[in-house]
Scaffold this motif. Sequence first.
Motif, PDB file in Angstrom:
ATOM      1  N   GLU A  47       0.897  -1.088   0.006  1.00 52.95           N
ATOM      2  CA  GLU A  47      -0.114   0.154  -0.061  1.00 52.95           C
ATOM      3  C   GLU A  47       0.718   1.109   0.094  1.00 52.95           C
ATOM      4  N   GLN A  50       2.551   1.921  -3.611  1.00 51.03           N
ATOM      5  CA  GLN A  50       1.306   2.304  -4.371  1.00 51.03           C
ATOM      6  C   GLN A  50       1.042   3.830  -4.119  1.00 51.03           C
ATOM      7  N   GLU A  51       1.032   4.126  -2.834  1.00 48.77           N
ATOM      8  CA  GLU A  51       0.854   5.567  -2.598  1.00 48.77           C
ATOM      9  C   GLU A  51       1.777   6.304  -3.094  1.00 48.77           C
ATOM     10  N   GLN A  52       3.377   5.905  -3.150  1.00 48.29           N
ATOM     11  CA  GLN A  52       4.371   6.796  -3.421  1.00 48.29           C
ATOM     12  C   GLN A  52       4.375   6.824  -4.950  1.00 48.29           C
ATOM     13  N   VAL A  53       3.772   5.894  -5.596  1.00 46.35           N
ATOM     14  CA  VAL A  53       3.555   5.927  -7.062  1.00 46.35           C
ATOM     15  C   VAL A  53       2.560   6.920  -7.400  1.00 46.35           C
ATOM     16  N   SER A  54       1.529   6.638  -6.829  1.00 47.75           N
ATOM     17  CA  SER A  54       0.249   7.861  -7.091  1.00 47.75           C
ATOM     18  C   SER A  54       0.911   9.200  -6.858  1.00 47.75           C
ATOM     19  N   ASN A  55       1.606   9.500  -5.864  1.00 47.89           N
ATOM     20  CA  ASN A  55       2.072  10.675  -5.243  1.00 47.89           C
ATOM     21  C   ASN A  55       3.131  11.295  -6.266  1.00 47.89           C
ATOM     22  N   ASN A  56       3.900  10.482  -6.697  1.00 49.28           N
ATOM     23  CA  ASN A  56       4.989  10.544  -8.134  1.00 49.28           C
ATOM     24  C   ASN A  56       4.051  11.138  -9.255  1.00 49.28           C
ATOM     25  N   ASN A  57       3.032  10.402  -9.577  1.00 47.54           N
ATOM     26  CA  ASN A  57       2.402  10.895 -10.630  1.00 47.54           C
ATOM     27  C   ASN A  57       1.483  11.983 -10.494  1.00 47.54           C
ATOM     28  N   MET A  58       1.170  12.542  -9.237  1.00 50.66           N
ATOM     29  CA  MET A  58       0.468  13.600  -9.103  1.00 50.66           C
ATOM     30  C   MET A  58       1.466  14.868  -9.131  1.00 50.66           C
TER      31      MET A  58
END
Length: 84
Positions: A47, A50-58
């Motif tokens: 989790e 996944q949060e880090q990937v999401s933050n990177n995309n944002m």
Amino acid sequence: MTNIENNDQKDQDSNGISSLELAVWGALLATLGDAISTIAAVQALKEEQQEQVSNNNMQKQIDYLTNEVKQLKKQINNKTSWHL
């Protein structure tokens, strides 16, 4: 029969289960608890990733939009200075 065997037999007769069986069940439950804890830790790690990937995309989207705003400001400034 040894003294330990006598005590174990007495325990089993009075309680219906020997202390050795209790020890085995206790170890089994402790192992099961450790396995559940390990699974929970792995899930938490997934989790977090996944949060880090999401933050990177944002962050990439924010950077892109920031550059777009800068370009638009530049275009607006060039047009207003040209008209003056």
